[in-house]
Write a protein that holds these residues in place. Structure first.
Motif, PDB file in Angstrom:
ATOM      1  N   UNK A   1       0.847  -1.190   0.000  1.00 41.95           N
ATOM      2  CA  UNK A   1       0.000   0.000   0.000  1.00 41.95           C
ATOM      3  C   UNK A   1       0.881   1.238   0.000  1.00 41.95           C
ATOM      4  N   UNK A   2       0.586   2.166  -0.908  1.00 40.05           N
ATOM      5  CA  UNK A   2       1.389   3.374  -1.068  1.00 40.05           C
ATOM      6  C   UNK A   2       0.509   4.621  -1.058  1.00 40.05           C
TER       7      UNK A   2
ATOM      8  N   UNK B   1      -5.449  10.729   3.202  1.00 41.99           N
ATOM      9  CA  UNK B   1      -4.549  10.241   2.170  1.00 41.99           C
ATOM     10  C   UNK B   1      -5.272   9.230   1.282  1.00 41.99           C
ATOM     11  N   UNK B   2      -4.893   9.198   0.008  1.00 45.52           N
ATOM     12  CA  UNK B   2      -5.359   8.184  -0.934  1.00 45.52           C
ATOM     13  C   UNK B   2      -4.246   7.147  -1.069  1.00 45.52           C
ATOM     14  N   UNK B   3      -4.571   5.891  -0.742  1.00 46.76           N
ATOM     15  CA  UNK B   3      -3.602   4.801  -0.785  1.00 46.76           C
ATOM     16  C   UNK B   3      -3.977   3.839  -1.907  1.00 46.76           C
ATOM     17  N   UNK B   4      -2.975   3.330  -2.623  1.00 43.87           N
ATOM     18  CA  UNK B   4      -3.260   2.385  -3.694  1.00 43.87           C
ATOM     19  C   UNK B   4      -2.427   1.116  -3.528  1.00 43.87           C
ATOM     20  N   UNK B   5      -2.927   0.026  -4.119  1.00 46.54           N
ATOM     21  CA  UNK B   5      -2.224  -1.257  -4.087  1.00 46.54           C
ATOM     22  C   UNK B   5      -2.535  -1.995  -5.380  1.00 46.54           C
TER      23      UNK B   5
ATOM     24  N   UNK C   1       6.134   0.717   2.154  1.00 44.01           N
ATOM     25  CA  UNK C   1       7.583   0.837   2.012  1.00 44.01           C
ATOM     26  C   UNK C   1       8.150   2.253   1.963  1.00 44.01           C
ATOM     27  N   UNK C   2       7.329   3.280   1.701  1.00 43.67           N
ATOM     28  CA  UNK C   2       7.968   4.549   1.312  1.00 43.67           C
ATOM     29  C   UNK C   2       7.343   5.801   1.883  1.00 43.67           C
TER      30      UNK C   2
ATOM     31  N   UNK D   1       4.611  18.903  11.541  1.00 45.22           N
ATOM     32  CA  UNK D   1       3.552  18.143  10.858  1.00 45.22           C
ATOM     33  C   UNK D   1       3.923  17.930   9.393  1.00 45.22           C
ATOM     34  N   UNK D   2       4.498  16.781   9.098  1.00 40.50           N
ATOM     35  CA  UNK D   2       5.052  16.554   7.776  1.00 40.50           C
ATOM     36  C   UNK D   2       4.693  15.165   7.255  1.00 40.50           C
ATOM     37  N   UNK D   3       4.975  14.982   5.977  1.00 38.57           N
ATOM     38  CA  UNK D   3       4.937  13.683   5.328  1.00 38.57           C
ATOM     39  C   UNK D   3       6.174  13.581   4.452  1.00 38.57           C
ATOM     40  N   UNK D   4       6.855  12.448   4.512  1.00 33.96           N
ATOM     41  CA  UNK D   4       7.933  12.159   3.574  1.00 33.96           C
ATOM     42  C   UNK D   4       7.450  11.054   2.634  1.00 33.96           C
ATOM     43  N   UNK D   5       7.887  11.137   1.385  1.00 32.27           N
ATOM     44  CA  UNK D   5       7.642  10.042   0.445  1.00 32.27           C
ATOM     45  C   UNK D   5       8.905   9.809  -0.372  1.00 32.27           C
TER      46      UNK D   5
END
Length: 474
Positions: free
Chosen positions: A71-72, A178-182, A347-348, A358-362
């Motif tokens: 899931x990303x 967040x929108x997650x896809x797999x 994974x990422x 308040x952050x997000x890393x990708x």
């Protein structure tokens, strides 16, 4: 400790200074349960093979075995607020059109390729609002709901039927805004993948009530896994970020693992590093963080008085953040106001739910070079309670030679910290390739997140490559 030998068992050792939980327990405004929990597990002490970072064949297999099954985070819901809005998410050789569909307003992720001769329907990095997805090569088009709209010269394609030419889809779920896809139709649900405890933490943060205030992207000359792991521990702070050590309890940091796909650390601020024990007064600690060159906050020189630097910082930050966001933070704990909470979703993706950071890393691998990856930082701010949700910030793309501090809107002090983190990556990549030692030796506690992460890599790499096929059949 082993009562018979008197020796500390593997993984049981901790920094002899005050613990993260003991620091938080002294705060005036108590922390919620998700902050006060602990979930460490000893996962062994064996070296991690360096082959995974230096062998291009390993990355090719990751695309077939790992990225197709996990899931990303593809985008934020706010990136596609209206029916027909879309954004392209690229992951190595894969590309998806993430769009909000008019029928019911649900969100879908279409494989970004024409079913005629494979041309991308939308260019990498593109976004906008569409009534159709039309191929620029021969003009075949699909409706936003994925149904075939038109075929140029249909008389020549009697074998093409609408029911067999729906745009293939990946699975989509939403959590925390967040929108997650797999890509795997047989993968567990997102909640099963994350685990109940991690989901409860994410739901408690209400990240859906924030928006992207700043979005910065930069490419790096290092394998994606090295780049992910550069941020997984505070062990490096005393050497890599010495300027923050006087107000960062680095060696005191707490490390936790949740199931197979989530881990975290809590790094307390407003407390001096144990490496510098006795060298700084409480006023020195407060001054280091709030005044002077390269600090995180510009302000008049505040005073500790009879309290502690940590409490003075919490009180001051609460006022500053309330004014900046027009919100009431009186019930928000001191720990949430101050401390660095870093959660990795395998994974990422990194989620930092605190108020101060308040952050997000990708992180995304470069499909053409296993020695390069794309790193993104998204800063989130609370949606104003008395106004509309702001549009998410566009991506600022930096080149290799640029500093993070050059990104408009970036705090210069934090930009310098990101530069320090990433400046090590090229040296590490080249060092691993030059080394006669074919393994990474990790600490049992402070580097547990790296071991947990690489164990997950190993599990997916042991699977058979996943056949590319639509995960959703409509």
């Amino acid at each position: 400790m082993n009562v018979q030998t008197g020796k500390i068992e593997p993984g049981a050792a901790r920094c002899p200074a005050i613990s993260t939980q003991a620091i938080i327990a002294r705060d005036n405004v108590a922390a919620p349960k998700w902050v006060r929990s602990e979930s460490y597990a000893y996962l062994g002490s064996d070296d991690i093979s360096t082959n995974r970072y230096v062998d291009p064949a390993f990355q090719r297999e990751e695309f077939a075995r790992l990225w197709t099954r996990t899931w990303q985070f593809a985008c934020r819901e706010e990136h596609i607020p209206e029916d027909g809005d879309y954004i392209v998410y690229d992951l190595g050789p894969y590309s998806f059109i993430i769009t909000r569909v008019a029928a019911g307003g649900d969100i879908r992720a279409y494989y970004n390729a024409c079913l005629h001769r494979g041309t991308k329907l939308r260019a990498s990095g593109s976004e906008g609002c569409a009534h159709e997805f039309k191929c620029s090569f021969h003009g075949w088009s699909w409706n936003v709901d994925g149904t075939l709209k038109s075929v140029t010269c249909p008389w020549d394609f009697p074998h093409v039927t609408a029911d067999k030419f729906l745009l293939p889809e990946a699975r989509v779920e939403m959590l925390g805004g967040f929108v997650w896809i797999n890509m795997d139709p047989t993968a567990p649900t997102l909640c099963e993948y994350l685990g109940a405890e991690a989901v409860a933490h994410i739901e408690a943060w209400k990240l859906e009530d924030r928006y992207v205030h700043l979005h910065v992207q930069k490419s790096f000359p290092a394998n994606w896994k090295l780049t992910v792991e550069a941020f997984m521990e505070a062990y490096h702070v005393i050497v890599t970020h010495p300027q923050v050590a006087p107000s960062n309890a680095d060696a005191n940091s707490q490390y936790d693992v949740y199931g197979e796909h989530v881990n975290r650390f809590i790094s307390p601020l407003g407390v001096c590093s144990p490496h510098l024990d006795g060298q700084y007064s409480e006023q020195d600690i407060l001054d280091q963080f709030t005044v002077g060159d390269g600090t995180m906050l510009s302000a008049d020189r505040p005073q500790v008085g009879e309290g502690t630097a940590r409490q003075a910082m919490a009180d001051m930050f609460r006022t500053v953040f309330e004014q900046a966001t027009n919100s009431d933070l009186s019930a928000t704990s001191d720990s949430e106001i101050l401390d660095c909470f870093s959660y990795t979703v395998f994974p990422n993706c990194y989620l930092f739910p605190g108020i101060s950071l308040p952050m997000v890393y990708r992180f995304r691998p470069d499909p053409r070079d296993h020695r390069r990856c794309i790193y993104e930082v998204l800063f989130l701010r609370p949606v104003p309670k008395d106004g509309e949700r702001p549009f998410p910030a566009p991506v600022t793309v930096l080149d290799d030679a640029q500093s993070f501090a050059e990104a408009e809107g970036m705090d210069p002090g934090f930009g310098k910290i990101l530069d320090q983190d990433t400046d090590n990556l090229f040296l590490q990549q080249e060092g691993l390739e030059a080394s006669a030692k074919r393994g990474l030796t990790l600490g049992d506690y402070q580097e547990i997140r790296i071991r947990h992460f690489e164990h997950a890599v190993d599990r997916y790499m042991a699977m058979q490559p996943l056949e590319r096929r639509s995960a959703v059949n409509r």
